[in-house]
Design a protein around this motif. Structure first.
Motif, short mmCIF file in Angstrom:
data_model
loop_
_atom_site.label_atom_id
_atom_site.label_comp_id
_atom_site.label_asym_id
_atom_site.label_seq_id
_atom_site.Cartn_x
_atom_site.Cartn_y
_atom_site.Cartn_z
N ALA A 149 17.93 4.92 -10.19
CA ALA A 149 18.19 3.51 -9.86
C ALA A 149 16.92 2.86 -9.32
CB ALA A 149 19.32 3.41 -8.85
N LEU A 150 16.19 3.60 -8.47
CA LEU A 150 14.98 3.02 -7.87
C LEU A 150 13.88 2.82 -8.92
CD1 LEU A 150 14.74 4.83 -4.42
CD2 LEU A 150 15.73 2.59 -4.95
N ARG A 151 13.84 3.72 -9.89
CA ARG A 151 12.82 3.59 -10.94
C ARG A 151 13.10 2.35 -11.80
NH1 ARG A 151 8.50 6.13 -12.47
NH2 ARG A 151 7.96 6.47 -14.65
N LEU A 152 14.39 2.13 -12.08
CA LEU A 152 14.75 0.93 -12.85
C LEU A 152 14.44 -0.34 -12.04
CD1 LEU A 152 18.14 2.03 -14.47
CD2 LEU A 152 16.04 1.39 -15.68
N LEU A 153 14.73 -0.26 -10.75
CA LEU A 153 14.47 -1.42 -9.88
C LEU A 153 12.96 -1.71 -9.83
CD1 LEU A 153 15.91 -3.43 -8.03
CD2 LEU A 153 15.60 -1.82 -6.14
N ASP A 154 12.17 -0.64 -9.72
CA ASP A 154 10.71 -0.78 -9.69
C ASP A 154 10.22 -1.45 -10.97
OD1 ASP A 154 8.07 -0.12 -8.47
OD2 ASP A 154 7.86 1.09 -10.28
N HIS A 155 10.82 -1.04 -12.08
CA HIS A 155 10.44 -1.60 -13.37
C HIS A 155 10.79 -3.09 -13.44
CE1 HIS A 155 9.10 -1.25 -17.43
NE2 HIS A 155 10.21 -1.76 -17.91
N LYS A 156 11.96 -3.42 -12.93
CA LYS A 156 12.40 -4.82 -12.91
C LYS A 156 11.45 -5.67 -12.03
CE LYS A 156 16.41 -7.70 -12.17
NZ LYS A 156 17.84 -7.75 -11.80
N MET A 157 11.01 -5.07 -10.92
CA MET A 157 10.10 -5.79 -10.02
C MET A 157 8.76 -6.06 -10.73
SD MET A 157 11.00 -3.89 -6.47
CE MET A 157 12.38 -4.51 -5.46
N GLU A 158 8.35 -5.11 -11.55
CA GLU A 158 7.10 -5.28 -12.31
C GLU A 158 7.20 -6.52 -13.21
OE1 GLU A 158 6.06 -1.64 -14.18
OE2 GLU A 158 3.94 -2.16 -14.20
N HIS A 159 8.40 -6.73 -13.77
CA HIS A 159 8.62 -7.90 -14.63
C HIS A 159 8.53 -9.21 -13.86
CE1 HIS A 159 9.73 -6.70 -18.75
NE2 HIS A 159 9.81 -5.52 -18.17
N VAL A 200 0.84 -1.20 0.00
CA VAL A 200 0.00 0.00 0.00
C VAL A 200 0.88 1.26 0.00
CG1 VAL A 200 -1.57 1.33 1.48
CG2 VAL A 200 -2.03 -1.10 1.02
N TRP A 201 1.90 1.24 0.86
CA TRP A 201 2.83 2.40 0.92
C TRP A 201 3.49 2.60 -0.45
CZ3 TRP A 201 7.60 4.13 -0.13
CH2 TRP A 201 8.02 5.31 0.48
N LEU A 202 3.95 1.52 -1.05
CA LEU A 202 4.65 1.60 -2.34
C LEU A 202 3.74 2.16 -3.43
CD1 LEU A 202 6.51 -1.79 -2.03
CD2 LEU A 202 7.66 0.43 -2.26
N GLU A 203 2.49 1.67 -3.45
CA GLU A 203 1.58 2.15 -4.48
C GLU A 203 1.29 3.64 -4.29
OE1 GLU A 203 -1.63 -0.44 -5.59
OE2 GLU A 203 -2.69 1.18 -6.62
N LYS A 204 1.11 4.04 -3.03
CA LYS A 204 0.83 5.45 -2.73
C LYS A 204 1.99 6.35 -3.18
CE LYS A 204 -1.05 9.07 -0.78
NZ LYS A 204 -0.20 9.97 -1.52
N HIS A 205 3.21 5.78 -3.16
CA HIS A 205 4.39 6.59 -3.51
C HIS A 205 4.87 6.33 -4.93
CE1 HIS A 205 4.19 7.10 0.82
NE2 HIS A 205 4.82 8.24 0.62
N GLY A 206 4.03 5.71 -5.75
CA GLY A 206 4.32 5.61 -7.18
C GLY A 206 5.22 4.46 -7.61
N PHE A 207 5.55 3.57 -6.66
CA PHE A 207 6.35 2.40 -7.04
C PHE A 207 5.38 1.27 -7.42
CE2 PHE A 207 9.26 4.69 -4.17
CZ PHE A 207 10.40 4.74 -4.96
N MET A 208 4.84 1.35 -8.63
CA MET A 208 3.77 0.43 -8.98
C MET A 208 4.26 -1.01 -9.14
SD MET A 208 1.68 2.75 -8.72
CE MET A 208 0.05 2.25 -9.22
N GLY A 209 5.48 -1.18 -9.66
CA GLY A 209 6.03 -2.53 -9.83
C GLY A 209 6.29 -3.18 -8.48
N ALA A 210 6.95 -2.43 -7.60
CA ALA A 210 7.25 -2.96 -6.26
C ALA A 210 5.94 -3.22 -5.51
CB ALA A 210 8.13 -1.97 -5.50
N ALA A 211 4.96 -2.33 -5.67
CA ALA A 211 3.67 -2.52 -4.97
C ALA A 211 3.04 -3.85 -5.40
CB ALA A 211 2.73 -1.37 -5.30
N ALA A 212 3.10 -4.14 -6.69
CA ALA A 212 2.52 -5.39 -7.18
C ALA A 212 3.30 -6.60 -6.63
CB ALA A 212 2.53 -5.40 -8.71
N LEU A 213 4.63 -6.45 -6.57
CA LEU A 213 5.45 -7.56 -6.06
C LEU A 213 5.18 -7.82 -4.59
CD1 LEU A 213 7.56 -9.69 -6.72
CD2 LEU A 213 9.33 -8.01 -6.18
N TRP A 214 5.08 -6.75 -3.78
CA TRP A 214 4.81 -6.96 -2.34
C TRP A 214 3.38 -7.46 -2.11
CZ3 TRP A 214 9.54 -5.29 -3.09
CH2 TRP A 214 10.50 -5.53 -2.10
#
Ligand SMILES: [Fe+2]
Ligand SMILES: [Fe+2]
Length: 168
Positions: free
Chosen positions: A152-162, A31-45
């Motif tokens: 770096a975090l944006r790339l990581l977020d994108h990788k998590m989405e994958h 929930v925290w991740l999605e609220k802060h725009g880390f959509m890939g990480a939010a989906a992974l968590w």
């Protein structure tokens, strides 16, 4: 003779509570991740959160299989304020290390009691823990190598989405 000792039932009840609390913690992180725009990480968590409920279900099924009624536990409120994606990754690793220790203690007790059915069940949890530690420490390694800049975090977020959706 009892099929499973009172001590082991207590440990398994504790496992249910801890797996469900892990699920709630990862949901709070998602929930925290999605609220802060880390959509890939939010989906992974969110996926991690769902997996923890499956681990709890393993225990309900194990006890019910031995004709013991598991108790659906009361849960503590999870932490819900985090400092960022790196903080969430590091806290997840710390949490999984704690859980691994608990699963080790479960295996140790099952072995001491010569309950090899429960021991085998504990090993199932430990194999799962090895997988989770591998995944989470991999994220920590990436942070250490590539840093925590927004890029770096944006790339990581994108990788998590994958990881969640390999077809993206
Ligand atoms: Fe788990
Ligand atoms: Fe876990």
């Amino acid at each position: 003779m009892e099929i499973i000792s009172k001590n082991l039932i207590t440990v398994l009840q504790y496992r249910i509570k801890m797996e469900e609390e892990s699920s709630r913690l990862y949901l709070a992180m998602s929930v925290w991740l999605e609220k802060h725009g880390f959509m890939g990480a939010a989906a992974l968590w969110k996926k991690y959160s769902q997996e923890e409920m499956i681990h709890a279900q393993w225990v309900y099924d194990y006890l019910l299989g031995l004709s013991i009624k598991p108790i659906v536990p009361e849960l503590s409120a999870p932490e819900c304020d985090f400092d960022g994606l790196p903080d969430i990754i590091r806290r997840t690793l710390e949490h999984e290390i704690d859980i691994t220790q608990q699963c080790n203690d479960f295996a140790k007790l099952a072995k001491e009691e010569n309950d090899f059915m429960a021991f085998d069940f504990a090993l199932k949890f430990l194999r799962e823990q090895h997988e989770e530690l591998t995944k989470t420490s991999g994220w920590v390694d990436e942070l250490e190598t590539f840093g925590t800049s927004l890029e770096a975090l944006r790339l990581l977020d994108h990788k998590m989405e994958h990881y969640v959706n390999p077809n993206l």
